[in-house]
Each structure stands twice: as C-alpha cells, then as structure tokens.
Enzyme design. Sequence first.
Site, PDB file in Angstrom:
ATOM      1  N   ASN A   1      25.587  28.178 100.373  1.00 40.23           N
ATOM      2  CA  ASN A   1      25.242  29.583 100.567  1.00 40.23           C
ATOM      3  C   ASN A   1      23.999  29.968  99.770  1.00 40.23           C
ATOM      4  O   ASN A   1      23.251  30.862 100.166  1.00 40.23           O
ATOM      5  CB  ASN A   1      26.414  30.486 100.158  1.00 40.23           C
TER       6      ASN A   1
ATOM      7  N   HIS B   1      20.904  25.716  89.751  1.00 39.65           N
ATOM      8  CA  HIS B   1      20.124  26.086  90.929  1.00 39.65           C
ATOM      9  C   HIS B   1      18.674  26.289  90.514  1.00 39.65           C
ATOM     10  O   HIS B   1      18.392  26.957  89.517  1.00 39.65           O
ATOM     11  CB  HIS B   1      20.667  27.383  91.547  1.00 39.65           C
TER      12      HIS B   1
END
Length: 258
Positions: free
Chosen positions: A181, A211
């Site tokens: 996502n 991330h």
Amino acid sequence: MKIGLIGNGAIAGFVRKELEKSEHSLGAILLRPERVAENPKLHVGSVRDLPDDLELIIDCAGHTALAAHGPAILLRGMDLISVSLGALADPNIHRALEKAAQNGGARLHLASGAIGALDCLQAARVGRLQDVTYIGRKPPVGWRGSPAETQLDLDSLTVGARTHFEGTAREAALAYPKNANVAAAVALAGLGFDATQVRLIADADVTANIHEIAASGDFGSFSFRISGQSLPDNPRSSALAAMSVLSKLDQTLQPITL
C-alpha cells in the site's frame, strides 16, 4: 461522528480502541457474513445492513474489501476512509470507486499509511517530475504470506538483505496486496502506478519496517526515509498506517487543514 468500520484485523483493532477513547461512536462493523453472529448488535454482513445514521466508514480490511464494499458505500452517500490504496492499481476498481463517489455525492479519502513526504511529491508533480523510486525493506518475518516466499527462503535468511521484487508500483501493488500500500501511496502522489519504480527487500539485519522515497525533477531532488514499527498483533501491519487513519479522520472534521 457515528462511524462504521470494515474489518477486524490489527489495524481495525487499533482504530477501534482509539475511537472508544474519542468523542466519536462506533455504530457498526462490517465483516464477512459468517462472523456476524459473534456480535449481532454491532456486526453486519453487507453494506445494505449498515445503519442509515452512519456519517463515515473506515475501511481497514484490505484490497478485496475495498473492491467489494467501497462502491456500494459511496453510492449510499457515505464518505469512506481507506488504507487499501493498492487496490486502485486495478483500473476497474479505480473506475468503479470514482464513478460511485460521483453518483453518490460522497468522497473516498485515502489515508497515507506508513509513509510521509507525499505532500512534497504532490507539489513536485506540478512541474516536471522525472523519477520516483520507492524502496520497502522489512525483516523476513514481515514478508510472510506474500509472494516473497516464492522468491526467497525467508526462514533461512538470518543475515543480510535480499531483493525479492523489482518493478513498477502497479505490479507491486497487485502482487503484494497486503504489503505494498505504501508503493501505491507514492504512486498516487507522484508519477502514477506505471512510472513509479519499486524495490522490495527482505533484510535480516533490521527490526523495523523501513520505507525510502527518492525523487527528482524540475524542483530539484529529495530523499526520505522512515523507520516504522509494526503493530504488536501483526508484523505485516504498520503502526503508522493505523495512526494515519485517525489522522485522516481528524482532517475531515477540521475547518482549517494542513
């Protein structure tokens, strides 16, 4: 507000606990029909059974649930917050949600999930945004239940890092519906699903979900890194993703937002 919730997993559980401490009330939880009997006063098995007085629905149940229930909720005129951004990588789902929102006079709010810097990407695409790359790095256990298991022996990966996916954000979001996502959020904020490059890594030397975004264009360049913890109940679920749902809820209620 009186709020409905879709799902009963780790993110939904976090959201529910926070709602119980807020001024909002939980009016219904939409689950698979076989789960309704567990609490028939609160649980419902279909969109048509959701109470009419719900002011907003929060989806925490994944791509399949957003595709199955999102259009019907929006057609009922109910606003919807979702963390299942990767579902929009499927053009048919994207069109169905957009059309339902228009016809129902409702809005689909996408919670940013486990990543930041999306406002910078959105600003940069006003000019010429040339390159956007997202790298997702998790401990091997964080990739269990995903296609990474067909590429790597996750149990034997005890030292070092191995890349198990390289491709576009669309490919990542469709192949890793429970893990990508963030890649979808980066794509939607920047160059889109087909021009955003993604690399997914199993790294035995990290304990957090990491991330990274790197982007360049007319604005210059930037890189961004966040090291996030998973929810205790599920190593695949980001704590920040759950928090972003509640942040998005607050934003929908504020007369002035950032």
